[in-house]
Design a protein around this motif. Structure first.
Motif, PDB file in Angstrom:
ATOM      1  N   VAL A  86       0.890  -1.091   0.165  1.00  0.00           N
ATOM      2  CA  VAL A  86       0.050   0.166  -0.028  1.00  0.00           C
ATOM      3  C   VAL A  86       0.848   1.361   0.081  1.00  0.00           C
ATOM      4  O   VAL A  86       0.622   2.255  -0.772  1.00  0.00           O
ATOM      5  N   LYS A  87       1.986   1.085   1.023  1.00  0.00           N
ATOM      6  CA  LYS A  87       2.991   2.421   0.793  1.00  0.00           C
ATOM      7  C   LYS A  87       3.638   2.753  -0.484  1.00  0.00           C
ATOM      8  O   LYS A  87       3.989   3.824  -1.013  1.00  0.00           O
ATOM      9  N   ALA A  88       3.718   1.555  -1.372  1.00  0.00           N
ATOM     10  CA  ALA A  88       4.304   1.604  -2.764  1.00  0.00           C
ATOM     11  C   ALA A  88       3.210   2.094  -3.477  1.00  0.00           C
ATOM     12  O   ALA A  88       3.559   2.392  -5.007  1.00  0.00           O
ATOM     13  N   GLY A  89       2.024   2.427  -3.197  1.00  0.00           N
ATOM     14  CA  GLY A  89       1.025   2.683  -4.275  1.00  0.00           C
ATOM     15  C   GLY A  89       0.148   1.576  -4.729  1.00  0.00           C
ATOM     16  O   GLY A  89      -0.714   2.069  -5.575  1.00  0.00           O
ATOM     17  N   ALA A  90       0.320   0.453  -4.594  1.00  0.00           N
ATOM     18  CA  ALA A  90      -0.494  -0.429  -5.228  1.00  0.00           C
ATOM     19  C   ALA A  90      -1.527  -0.688  -4.467  1.00  0.00           C
ATOM     20  O   ALA A  90      -1.946  -0.346  -3.567  1.00  0.00           O
ATOM     21  N   ASP A  91      -2.726  -1.057  -5.216  1.00  0.00           N
ATOM     22  CA  ASP A  91      -3.901  -1.944  -4.807  1.00  0.00           C
ATOM     23  C   ASP A  91      -3.729  -3.133  -4.176  1.00  0.00           C
ATOM     24  O   ASP A  91      -3.198  -4.105  -4.842  1.00  0.00           O
ATOM     25  N   VAL A  92      -4.007  -3.518  -2.708  1.00  0.00           N
ATOM     26  CA  VAL A  92      -3.949  -4.725  -2.207  1.00  0.00           C
ATOM     27  C   VAL A  92      -5.236  -5.151  -1.969  1.00  0.00           C
ATOM     28  O   VAL A  92      -6.129  -4.633  -1.249  1.00  0.00           O
ATOM     29  N   ILE A  93      -5.444  -6.460  -2.237  1.00  0.00           N
ATOM     30  CA  ILE A  93      -6.690  -7.320  -1.711  1.00  0.00           C
ATOM     31  C   ILE A  93      -6.425  -8.628  -1.244  1.00  0.00           C
ATOM     32  O   ILE A  93      -5.386  -9.191  -1.672  1.00  0.00           O
ATOM     33  N   ALA A  94      -7.161  -8.879  -0.150  1.00  0.00           N
ATOM     34  CA  ALA A  94      -6.942 -10.184   0.681  1.00  0.00           C
ATOM     35  C   ALA A  94      -7.930 -11.087  -0.212  1.00  0.00           C
ATOM     36  O   ALA A  94      -8.640 -10.890  -0.885  1.00  0.00           O
ATOM     37  N   PRO A  95      -7.371 -12.418  -0.025  1.00  0.00           N
ATOM     38  CA  PRO A  95      -8.113 -13.489  -0.632  1.00  0.00           C
ATOM     39  C   PRO A  95      -9.722 -13.591  -0.421  1.00  0.00           C
ATOM     40  O   PRO A  95     -10.482 -14.049  -1.035  1.00  0.00           O
ATOM     41  N   ASN A  96     -10.255 -12.906   0.668  1.00  0.00           N
ATOM     42  CA  ASN A  96     -11.676 -12.770   1.012  1.00  0.00           C
ATOM     43  C   ASN A  96     -12.230 -11.619   0.411  1.00  0.00           C
ATOM     44  O   ASN A  96     -13.411 -11.359   0.438  1.00  0.00           O
ATOM     45  N   GLY A  97     -11.493 -10.904  -0.307  1.00  0.00           N
ATOM     46  CA  GLY A  97     -12.062  -9.726  -1.167  1.00  0.00           C
ATOM     47  C   GLY A  97     -11.858  -8.366  -0.500  1.00  0.00           C
ATOM     48  O   GLY A  97     -12.277  -7.201  -0.771  1.00  0.00           O
TER      49      GLY A  97
END
Length: 163
Positions: A86-97
């Motif tokens: 997240v700090k690098a600017g990416a979108d991050v999603i857990a396997p549960n959505g």
């Protein structure tokens, strides 16, 4: 048009939604890096690359963080890795959505650290709830929506630069 600027990074060792990631990625034409500590089986497709990052502590996490950038998607349930991405600017999603965002990651990391401290002090805290079919469905929807949002954002930026 294929948006080759976006890449999906999968923290693959314990990821229960790899098949779903492959399906959505192939539909969108987005390359996938499946990153694990050691060898992991992946479909034979030019858009899917397998990375054996090594068995060192956090080797797969470090490999992802060194490459991830804004406009990429990371799939992980590892909260410290999610925070770094997240700090690098990416979108991050857990396997549960569940998305990890700049707004939520601080509290999520604090709760995780508290639970780790409680367990190390001998408290029985239980673990995360079981992965359910609704989690798989929520993940598919979240990944698809995230890729569409990134593609729209890129298209808007390209139009702004041309206009």
């Amino acid at each position: 048009m294929t948006d080759t600027l976006t890449r999906i990074y999968v923290d693959a060792d314990a990821c229960p939604v790899k098949d779903e990631i492959y399906r959505v990625a192939l539909r969108h034409g987005v390359p996938v890096s499946v990153v694990a500590g050691n060898f992991i089986r992946v479909p034979h497709d030019p858009l899917i690359e397998r990375i054996a990052a090594g068995s060192g502590m956090d080797a797969a996490d470090d490999w992802i963080v060194e490459r991830v950038k804004a406009g990429d998607v990371v799939v992980t349930s590892d909260i410290p890795l999610a925070s770094r991405c997240v700090k690098a600017g990416a979108d991050v999603i857990a396997p549960n959505g569940k998305p990890f965002t700049e707004e939520s990651i601080g509290m999520t990391l604090a709760v995780r650290n508290l639970m780790t401290d409680l367990r190390s002090a001998g408290e029985v805290t239980g673990g995360p709830r079981s992965f359910a079919p609704r989690d798989r469905s929520a993940f598919l929807s979240a990944l698809d929506q995230t890729l569409r949002r990134i593609q729209r954002r890129r298209a808007d930026q390209a139009a702004t630069h041309q206009g």
